[in-house]
Write a protein that holds these residues in place. Structure first.
Motif, short mmCIF file in Angstrom:
data_model
loop_
_atom_site.label_atom_id
_atom_site.label_comp_id
_atom_site.label_asym_id
_atom_site.label_seq_id
_atom_site.Cartn_x
_atom_site.Cartn_y
_atom_site.Cartn_z
N PRO A 116 -3.56 10.86 10.36
CA PRO A 116 -3.28 9.50 10.86
C PRO A 116 -3.40 8.43 9.78
CG PRO A 116 -4.66 10.70 12.40
CD PRO A 116 -4.58 11.55 11.17
N ALA A 117 -4.37 8.58 8.87
CA ALA A 117 -4.53 7.57 7.82
C ALA A 117 -3.30 7.52 6.92
CB ALA A 117 -5.78 7.87 7.00
N LEU A 118 -2.79 8.69 6.54
CA LEU A 118 -1.59 8.73 5.72
C LEU A 118 -0.39 8.18 6.49
CD1 LEU A 118 -1.83 12.16 3.86
CD2 LEU A 118 -1.81 9.89 2.83
N ALA A 119 -0.32 8.50 7.78
CA ALA A 119 0.81 8.03 8.59
C ALA A 119 0.87 6.52 8.65
CB ALA A 119 0.71 8.61 10.00
N MET A 120 -0.28 5.87 8.52
CA MET A 120 -0.30 4.40 8.55
C MET A 120 0.39 3.81 7.33
SD MET A 120 -4.02 3.55 10.17
CE MET A 120 -4.38 4.09 11.85
N GLY A 121 0.53 4.60 6.28
CA GLY A 121 1.28 4.13 5.11
C GLY A 121 2.75 3.94 5.42
N PHE A 122 3.25 4.57 6.49
CA PHE A 122 4.65 4.43 6.90
C PHE A 122 4.82 3.38 7.98
CE2 PHE A 122 4.38 8.77 5.27
CZ PHE A 122 5.50 8.85 4.46
N ASP A 123 3.72 2.74 8.39
CA ASP A 123 3.80 1.80 9.49
C ASP A 123 4.65 0.59 9.11
OD1 ASP A 123 2.92 1.83 12.13
OD2 ASP A 123 1.49 0.23 11.77
N PRO A 124 5.60 0.20 9.95
CA PRO A 124 6.38 -1.01 9.66
C PRO A 124 5.55 -2.25 9.97
CG PRO A 124 7.03 -0.10 11.77
CD PRO A 124 6.01 0.85 11.20
N GLU A 125 6.17 -3.39 9.84
CA GLU A 125 5.47 -4.66 10.09
C GLU A 125 5.15 -4.79 11.57
OE1 GLU A 125 6.34 -9.45 9.48
OE2 GLU A 125 7.62 -7.94 8.53
N ILE A 126 3.86 -4.94 11.88
CA ILE A 126 3.43 -5.12 13.27
C ILE A 126 3.18 -6.60 13.55
CG2 ILE A 126 1.71 -4.50 15.00
CD1 ILE A 126 3.54 -2.21 14.06
N ASP A 127 2.28 -7.19 12.77
CA ASP A 127 2.09 -8.65 12.85
C ASP A 127 3.17 -9.33 12.01
OD1 ASP A 127 -0.24 -8.30 14.36
OD2 ASP A 127 -1.43 -8.01 12.54
N ASP A 128 3.42 -10.59 12.28
CA ASP A 128 4.36 -11.37 11.48
C ASP A 128 3.66 -11.78 10.19
OD1 ASP A 128 6.26 -12.98 10.40
OD2 ASP A 128 6.28 -14.46 12.02
N VAL A 129 3.83 -10.98 9.14
CA VAL A 129 3.07 -11.19 7.91
C VAL A 129 3.47 -12.47 7.19
CG1 VAL A 129 2.65 -8.73 7.58
CG2 VAL A 129 4.67 -9.79 6.54
N MET A 130 4.66 -13.00 7.49
CA MET A 130 5.12 -14.21 6.81
C MET A 130 4.73 -15.48 7.58
SD MET A 130 6.45 -12.98 4.08
CE MET A 130 7.66 -14.05 3.26
N SER A 131 3.94 -15.34 8.61
CA SER A 131 3.51 -16.52 9.36
C SER A 131 2.13 -16.99 8.93
CB SER A 131 3.48 -16.19 10.86
OG SER A 131 2.50 -15.21 11.14
N ARG A 132 1.57 -16.35 7.92
CA ARG A 132 0.24 -16.73 7.45
C ARG A 132 0.30 -17.08 5.96
NH1 ARG A 132 -1.14 -10.75 8.72
NH2 ARG A 132 -0.75 -9.68 6.76
N PRO A 133 -0.65 -17.86 5.50
CA PRO A 133 -0.65 -18.25 4.08
C PRO A 133 -0.97 -17.06 3.20
CG PRO A 133 -2.65 -19.03 5.17
CD PRO A 133 -1.76 -18.50 6.25
N PRO A 134 -0.70 -17.18 1.90
CA PRO A 134 -0.97 -16.06 0.98
C PRO A 134 -2.45 -15.70 0.95
CG PRO A 134 0.39 -17.73 -0.08
CD PRO A 134 -0.09 -18.33 1.20
#
Length: 947
Positions: free
Chosen positions: A775-793
């Motif tokens: 499962p840990a390795l599979a998370m490396g293939f996870d697509p974007e779940i949260d909107d990563v561009m809606s938060r500051p750097p």
């Protein structure tokens, strides 16, 4: 074909700068006009090896395998095997030493997984390295060929041009205005003019003007050279020999992961000791078998609680993410640069080709009698010819415009061709713009085709002009056609074309022409003017050889307004970057008006905002420079020194700066930036070498996409950390609380055992094996779940494992432990709930609940704030890992052979239903926690703090 023998005589090391170039050609048996033939080049490559600097020796496979066992936690497992075998021998060595066999199998399987993960990471890095390999242009088989620099051999004929990285040490044969930057080798910042003449007497490295060296860069001119040194036999190879043992500094992420692993290791060993002592004190441990059981449990708990495969998993997850980025035209050369990319707070972008299409387009032509507008963009010769908002119809204006385009198309070295419906150019894009525009006006191309070129005065940056001599194929008339900067060209003109007439260019007409140029410039057009001079019969012979003196007494035709249109997708990308809290600035060498117009159109700057010029930056003190870096959005007419000033000032303000570039003069700024981004199409080898990322399509939108991917990759790292640590804490809480509350749960004295443990040592190791890696390795293939561009750097100084994340890890681990222990209590006689099953069945149910709870937790861990049901089925790899883990758990519970090895018993449907229900408590607890968190944060404008 070469005119020397195919077999090369041995060449002794020599000071080639003291010998003639012809000596090198003879020594290496090569014809400078044809180069080596491919067979001979291949033979020399096999003999001398690749042209690569020596790196650390490749670690043999057996040492890689042995390294998997060189870990303090593995040492604990080996101790556990020894303890188990000792107890088995003391008790009479009857039957098979099941515990020792199972633990040994776990150790071997863990080593195999670690080896596979490391190989994946190495292969990913190797693939990325091959994508960014340098190339060189050489003569081979009598043809110009581009070959990987690693395949250069002694005797190769290098063809050097502006922007090239020199691939090997070489003796110059010819040089035309050749200047090479040797700062990387000699430390001398001034580029060196090269001369192929033989030197007399030995001279220092920096004064060997007839040599070029591997790792240096051509900044001007062209040349031909024969390779005299490759690989470690080069000057830079000598330096590399002294540096090859230098170790690179780990990144902040690597340091934090190492620190977390060390902290966890110490913590869980302490916990394991406390658990073992507690078991001994709470229970009546009297026999050697009971003592061995306690020791094995403590060792197994210590091993299971620490994710010892974390560094390998980290590398694999980074490699997966980086390869995903490469498929989207963003090649990151160093895996760990991804964390920096995701933290970028400023993107400093070049204009041409990155924010614009780099397809120069003529949009206006202004002549004495008026102007026309040409529609259409790019190199497809399609568009309308307009006057005002209507189709152009004034014959005089059309005639004058045709002459401008005909002249600009003839005094031209570009080519426009069509291949499969796609129009392509070769040569300068500005010159190509005339060829495209000429096809939009009837008859212009035919007029150009009636003439043939007799000579040329090439363009130079000093003259800002280019001329060509045209001879009419039928009538033999000679005409000099000149195009160039309008202000310079007007100074060479004495007359002006008006319709079919030629009139004197008086002051009034000259001022009007300059005003037309200013008007076009104000609209962000680049301007090029065209003029001509027709020769009479008396001076035809003299005109057959032309020079700069002929560029006088010209007839002015008009000026073309050329623009590089913005990329449509760039404006969208700029808006997306702003939404992500990233500031976008433009840094260009172009005209300030043009730069400001394009920046405004793309949303980089406010309408009316002026560009800060390099000259203005030179006037500012440190405080003024910091102020400009903090407020200005557009910088124009900047020098390489100015670019460095801007980058350094932004970094001093705490920004993480991504900087794009393509030319040789961009390399210092790229290297200074936190993330240097080179253009893959138009970028020189020098900029690619200095950068940390290469854009395969030269597109600004790809940078923003790469930042998004960088953030997704970092999120995925947080996901598997959250998952691994909370799951391992679940195992610790299950054992610790099970021992402390053994009497309350009915474990004390259950099954007649003096030490009735909630989990056996082998079961803990099984959980660690089945639920950690997959499962840990599979998370490396996870697509974007949260909107990563809606938060500051994310700031570089932010911790990966912050306070909120640690609280979540401990809370989820506690829920896992409680759910597992309550499951045992439900089926075990006595305790809080009076059950009727045996200890083996109850323990197996608790064991199964903990495994299933960790699989539920895998889906929880995909986001710290978003519901696990959001985009639930997008990661097929995670579902595959979960299904595999369930299948393995079914096998260990139901198969007799595995039951004996792991101390399990069969469960019926009711047992499985209770296990699933209890395990799902982890899911519902985390869903409630996330819901409460989202409710609290709902009305707050800022993004959630990173955890």
């Amino acid at each position: 074909m070469v005119f020397f023998d195919a077999v090369r005589a041995p060449v002794e090391p020599t000071a080639w700068h003291l010998r003639a170039a012809s000596d090198a050609l003879v020594a290496f048996r090569v014809d400078p006009a044809a180069g080596l033939d491919s067979a001979e080049a291949e033979r020399r490559l096999q003999t001398d090896g690749p042209n690569e600097l020596r790196t650390s020796a490749r670690v043999p496979r057996w040492r890689k395998i042995l390294a998997q066992f060189q870990d303090p936690l593995i040492y604990l497992l080996l101790v556990a095997i020894a303890i188990s075998l000792g107890a088995w021998a003391v008790e009479g060595a009857t039957g098979a030493p099941i515990d020792a066999v199972v633990i040994a199998a776990v150790v071997l399987l863990n080593a195999l997984l670690g080896l596979v993960q490391e190989n994946k990471a190495e292969n990913a890095v190797a693939a990325l390295k091959s994508m960014t390999a340098a190339t060189s242009t050489v003569w081979r088989d009598g043809e110009l060929k581009t070959v990987p620099a690693a395949e250069l051999v002694l005797g190769d004929i290098l063809v050097l041009g502006e922007g090239d990285a020199v691939g090997a040490d070489a003796r110059l044969i010819t040089a035309t205005a050749l200047r090479v930057s040797e700062a990387s080798l000699t430390g001398e910042s001034e580029a060196v003019f090269k001369d192929p003449a033989t030197l007399g007497g030995d001279v220092p490295l920096g004064d060997r003007l007839n040599m070029v060296f591997k790792g240096t860069a051509v900044v001007q001119g062209r040349g031909l050279a024969v390779v005299t040194g490759t690989a470690m036999e080069t000057e830079v190879g000598a330096i590399a020999g002294m540096l090859e043992r230098t170790e690179s500094e780990p990144t902040p992420l690597q340091k934090e992961i190492a620190g977390v692993s060390k902290l966890l290791g110490i913590t869980v060993i302490v916990i394991a000791i406390v658990v073992m002592v507690t078991i001994v004190l709470v229970n009546e441990v009297s026999s050697l078998a009971d003592l061995v059981t306690v020791l094995l449990l403590g060792v197994s708990l210590a091993v299971a609680a620490v994710p010892e495969g974390l560094p390998a998993i980290l590398s694999v997850v980074l490699a997966i993410g980086v390869q995903r980025m490469a498929r989207r035209n963003a090649v990151v050369k160093d895996l760990h640069s991804v964390e920096t990319l995701g933290s970028a707070s400023v993107i400093a972008s070049d204009k041409t080709g990155t924010l614009t299409r780099n397809e120069m387009t003529i949009g206006r032509i202004v002549t004495a009698s008026g102007q026309i507008e040409l529609t259409g963009t790019g190199y497809r010769p399609e568009g309308q010819v307009l006057q005002g908002n209507h189709e152009a119809s004034d014959p005089i204006v059309l005639q004058e415009a045709s002459m401008v385009l005909a002249g600009g198309s003839f005094a031209n070295n570009a080519q426009l061709t069509e291949h499969g419906g796609e129009w392509q150019i070769q040569g300068d894009p500005t010159e190509a713009a005339f060829l495209v525009a000429a096809r939009k006006l009837v008859g212009v191309t035919e007029r150009v085709g009636e003439h043939e070129r007799q000579g040329e005065v090439p363009f130079t940056s000093e003259r800002k002009l280019m001329s060509a001599l045209a001879r009419h194929k039928e009538f033999g008339e000679l005409t000099l056609v000149t195009k160039g900067a309008p202000d310079v060209l007007l100074g060479r003109c004495t007359r002006m074309q008006v319709g079919t007439d030629i009139i004197p260019l008086d002051g009034t007409l000259r001022r009007k022409a300059l005003a037309d140029v200013e008007a076009l410039s104000a609209q962000a057009f680049r301007t090029l003017a065209v003029a001509y001079r027709r020769y009479g019969e008396q001076d035809r012979h003299e005109a057959e050889v032309i020079d700069e003196a002929d560029e006088n007494a010209l007839v002015y035709l008009g000026v073309a307004g050329i623009i590089d249109p913005p990329r449509a997708e760039a404006a969208v990308a700029v808006a997306e970057a702003r939404r992500a809290g990233i500031r976008v600035v433009m840094i260009t060498g172009d005209h300030p008006v043009t730069a400001a117009r394009i920046a405004s159109d793309l949303g980089i700057s406010q309408p009316g905002e002026k560009a800060v010029t390099g000259a203005r930056l030179d006037e500012l003190d440190d405080a003024g420079l910091r102020a400009a870096a903090g407020s200005a959005s557009v910088y124009a007419r900047v020098s390489p020194h100015n670019k460095l000033q801007i980058i350094d000032a932004m970094q001093a303000q705490g920004n993480v700066v991504a900087m794009t570039g393509d030319g040789v003069n961009d390399a210092p700024a790229l290297k200074s930036a936190d993330i240097g981004i080179a253009m893959g199409i138009t970028g020189t080898e020098v900029t690619k070498e200095a950068s940390k990322m290469i854009l395969g399509d030269d597109n600004f939108a790809t940078i923003v996409s790469a930042v998004r991917q960088g953030r997704v990759i970092f999120d995925n790292i947080e996901k598997f950390l959250r998952y691994l640590l909370s799951s391992n804490m679940g195992e610790v809480f299950t054992v610790f609380l099970g021992v402390v509350f053994a009497g309350t749960l009915g474990l004390a004295g259950a099954g007649g055992e003096a030490v009735a443990l909630p989990l056996l040592a082998t079961q803990i190791l099984w959980i660690n094996l089945v639920t950690d890696s997959g499962p840990a390795l599979a998370m490396g293939f996870d697509p974007e779940i949260d909107d990563v561009m809606s938060r500051p750097p994310r700031k570089i100084t932010d911790r990966v494992l912050g306070r909120r994340m640690w609280l979540g890890i401990l809370a989820v681990g506690l829920v896992m432990g409680i759910a597992s222990l309550l499951t045992i209590d439900i089926f075990l006689p006595g305790g809080l709930v009076d059950g009727s099953d045996s200890l083996d069945v109850a323990r197996t149910a608790g064991f199964t609940t903990l495994v299933l709870a960790q699989l539920f937790n895998a889906f929880n861990s995909r986001s710290d704030t978003t519901s696990a049901f959001h985009r639930l089925f997008v990661n097929k790899w995670l579902w595959g890992a979960a299904v595999l883990a369930v299948a393995l758990q079914l096998a260990v519970v139901e198969l007799p052979l595995l039951q004996q090895a792991f101390g399990t018993a069969s469960l019926d449907a009711a047992h499985w239903a209770v296990c699933i229900g209890m395990a799902s408590a982890v899911l519902w607890f985390d869903e409630l926690r996330k819901l409460l968190y989202r409710s609290i944060r709902k009305n707050q404008p800022t993004a959630a703090p990173r955890g």
